[in-house]
Design a protein around this motif. Sequence first.
Motif, PDB file in Angstrom:
ATOM      1  N   GLN A 178       0.732  -1.372  -0.089  1.00 32.88           N
ATOM      2  CA  GLN A 178      -0.044   0.077  -0.112  1.00 32.88           C
ATOM      3  C   GLN A 178       0.919   1.280  -0.060  1.00 32.88           C
ATOM      4  N   ARG A 179       1.993   1.197   0.966  1.00 36.39           N
ATOM      5  CA  ARG A 179       2.838   2.318   0.942  1.00 36.39           C
ATOM      6  C   ARG A 179       3.667   2.453  -0.509  1.00 36.39           C
ATOM      7  N   SER A 180       3.692   1.578  -0.958  1.00 35.06           N
ATOM      8  CA  SER A 180       4.802   1.505  -2.285  1.00 35.06           C
ATOM      9  C   SER A 180       4.037   2.293  -3.571  1.00 35.06           C
ATOM     10  N   VAL A 181       2.716   2.112  -3.439  1.00 40.95           N
ATOM     11  CA  VAL A 181       1.728   2.739  -4.814  1.00 40.95           C
ATOM     12  C   VAL A 181       1.141   3.834  -4.079  1.00 40.95           C
ATOM     13  N   PHE A 182       0.919   4.321  -2.684  1.00 31.22           N
ATOM     14  CA  PHE A 182       0.717   5.510  -2.261  1.00 31.22           C
ATOM     15  C   PHE A 182       1.568   6.632  -2.391  1.00 31.22           C
ATOM     16  N   MET A 183       2.663   6.532  -2.015  1.00 31.87           N
ATOM     17  CA  MET A 183       3.816   7.438  -2.153  1.00 31.87           C
ATOM     18  C   MET A 183       4.057   7.973  -3.474  1.00 31.87           C
ATOM     19  N   PRO A 184       4.327   7.115  -4.539  1.00 35.81           N
ATOM     20  CA  PRO A 184       4.608   7.752  -6.006  1.00 35.81           C
ATOM     21  C   PRO A 184       2.933   8.323  -6.285  1.00 35.81           C
ATOM     22  N   SER A 185       2.078   7.927  -5.971  1.00 32.72           N
ATOM     23  CA  SER A 185       0.624   8.555  -6.343  1.00 32.72           C
ATOM     24  C   SER A 185       0.494   9.818  -5.760  1.00 32.72           C
ATOM     25  N   HIS A 186       0.521  10.114  -4.708  1.00 35.04           N
ATOM     26  CA  HIS A 186       0.297  11.104  -3.974  1.00 35.04           C
ATOM     27  C   HIS A 186       1.511  12.251  -3.690  1.00 35.04           C
ATOM     28  N   TYR A 187       2.584  11.808  -3.752  1.00 30.96           N
ATOM     29  CA  TYR A 187       3.818  12.586  -3.769  1.00 30.96           C
ATOM     30  C   TYR A 187       4.527  12.647  -4.943  1.00 30.96           C
ATOM     31  N   GLY A 188       4.555  11.789  -5.779  1.00 30.49           N
ATOM     32  CA  GLY A 188       5.186  12.013  -7.125  1.00 30.49           C
ATOM     33  C   GLY A 188       4.362  12.274  -8.221  1.00 30.49           C
ATOM     34  N   ASP A 189       2.797  12.355  -8.049  1.00 30.15           N
ATOM     35  CA  ASP A 189       1.884  12.480  -9.169  1.00 30.15           C
ATOM     36  C   ASP A 189       1.931  11.485 -10.115  1.00 30.15           C
ATOM     37  N   CYS A 190       2.215  10.182  -9.811  1.00 27.96           N
ATOM     38  CA  CYS A 190       2.283   9.151 -10.725  1.00 27.96           C
ATOM     39  C   CYS A 190       0.972   8.565 -10.862  1.00 27.96           C
ATOM     40  N   THR A 191       0.488   8.153 -12.073  1.00 28.85           N
ATOM     41  CA  THR A 191      -0.640   7.524 -12.333  1.00 28.85           C
ATOM     42  C   THR A 191      -0.695   6.207 -12.028  1.00 28.85           C
ATOM     43  N   PRO A 192      -2.019   5.581 -11.853  1.00 26.77           N
ATOM     44  CA  PRO A 192      -1.845   4.230 -11.539  1.00 26.77           C
ATOM     45  C   PRO A 192      -1.107   3.335 -12.671  1.00 26.77           C
ATOM     46  N   ARG A 193      -1.252   3.750 -13.916  1.00 24.94           N
ATOM     47  CA  ARG A 193      -0.676   3.100 -15.143  1.00 24.94           C
ATOM     48  C   ARG A 193       0.898   3.225 -14.914  1.00 24.94           C
ATOM     49  N   GLU A 194       1.341   4.425 -14.511  1.00 30.29           N
ATOM     50  CA  GLU A 194       2.793   4.581 -14.221  1.00 30.29           C
ATOM     51  C   GLU A 194       3.420   3.698 -13.138  1.00 30.29           C
ATOM     52  N   ILE A 195       2.459   3.733 -12.141  1.00 29.28           N
ATOM     53  CA  ILE A 195       3.009   2.834 -10.742  1.00 29.28           C
ATOM     54  C   ILE A 195       2.908   1.364 -11.161  1.00 29.28           C
ATOM     55  N   SER A 196       1.882   1.064 -12.214  1.00 28.38           N
ATOM     56  CA  SER A 196       2.134  -0.050 -12.548  1.00 28.38           C
ATOM     57  C   SER A 196       3.079  -0.757 -13.382  1.00 28.38           C
ATOM     58  N   ALA A 197       3.729   0.130 -14.121  1.00 24.66           N
ATOM     59  CA  ALA A 197       4.938  -0.047 -14.808  1.00 24.66           C
ATOM     60  C   ALA A 197       6.146  -0.008 -13.974  1.00 24.66           C
ATOM     61  N   MET A 198       6.315   0.664 -12.953  1.00 26.14           N
ATOM     62  CA  MET A 198       7.128   0.904 -12.010  1.00 26.14           C
ATOM     63  C   MET A 198       7.360  -0.557 -11.058  1.00 26.14           C
ATOM     64  N   THR A 199       6.024  -0.999 -10.747  1.00 26.90           N
ATOM     65  CA  THR A 199       6.007  -2.195  -9.629  1.00 26.90           C
ATOM     66  C   THR A 199       5.804  -3.381 -10.228  1.00 26.90           C
ATOM     67  N   GLY A 200       5.247  -3.425 -11.430  1.00 26.42           N
ATOM     68  CA  GLY A 200       4.990  -4.688 -12.147  1.00 26.42           C
ATOM     69  C   GLY A 200       3.653  -5.389 -11.583  1.00 26.42           C
ATOM     70  N   LEU A 201       3.025  -4.416 -11.115  1.00 21.21           N
ATOM     71  CA  LEU A 201       1.446  -4.945 -10.629  1.00 21.21           C
ATOM     72  C   LEU A 201       0.532  -4.475 -11.852  1.00 21.21           C
ATOM     73  N   LYS A 202      -0.526  -5.132 -11.757  1.00 22.70           N
ATOM     74  CA  LYS A 202      -1.709  -4.853 -12.609  1.00 22.70           C
ATOM     75  C   LYS A 202      -2.204  -3.506 -12.223  1.00 22.70           C
ATOM     76  N   GLU A 203      -2.705  -2.822 -13.411  1.00 23.93           N
ATOM     77  CA  GLU A 203      -3.107  -1.428 -12.775  1.00 23.93           C
ATOM     78  C   GLU A 203      -4.458  -1.396 -11.991  1.00 23.93           C
ATOM     79  N   SER A 204      -5.301  -2.542 -12.307  1.00 29.35           N
ATOM     80  CA  SER A 204      -6.396  -2.604 -11.226  1.00 29.35           C
ATOM     81  C   SER A 204      -5.974  -2.940  -9.965  1.00 29.35           C
ATOM     82  N   THR A 205      -4.807  -3.608  -9.818  1.00 27.59           N
ATOM     83  CA  THR A 205      -4.416  -4.033  -8.307  1.00 27.59           C
ATOM     84  C   THR A 205      -3.746  -2.710  -7.723  1.00 27.59           C
TER      85      THR A 205
END
Length: 100
Positions: free
Chosen positions: A53-80
């Motif tokens: 949760q922290r690994s997706v929250f931080m780039p989303s709310h402090y790095g302005d990353c979209t779920p798609r960008e976070i998905s690419a960074m983490t290897g998780l599905k965008e829906s996840t």
Amino acid sequence: MRRDRWMAGAEVSSADEARASAANPGADPEHRLLARERRARIASAIHRLDGRQRSVFMPSHYGDCTPREISAMTGLKESTVRVHLFRAVRKLRGLLGGKS
């Protein structure tokens, strides 16, 4: 940034305090103290999130990353990523005394 956000480091450094003072030079000491306490509460709540949760929250709310960008960074599905973001925000609201 999409919206104003609070910095959430583990500790508030003197550099952070200097930036906050420079951003609002008219702020009185009480306002600065309250802001420091608020940042500390938010940082503590973020550290209580589970790792994913922290690994997706931080780039989303402090790095302005979209779920798609976070998905690419983490290897998780965008829906996840979206599910973890939702759960992280819900948990933070509960920890900080907001509506769950």
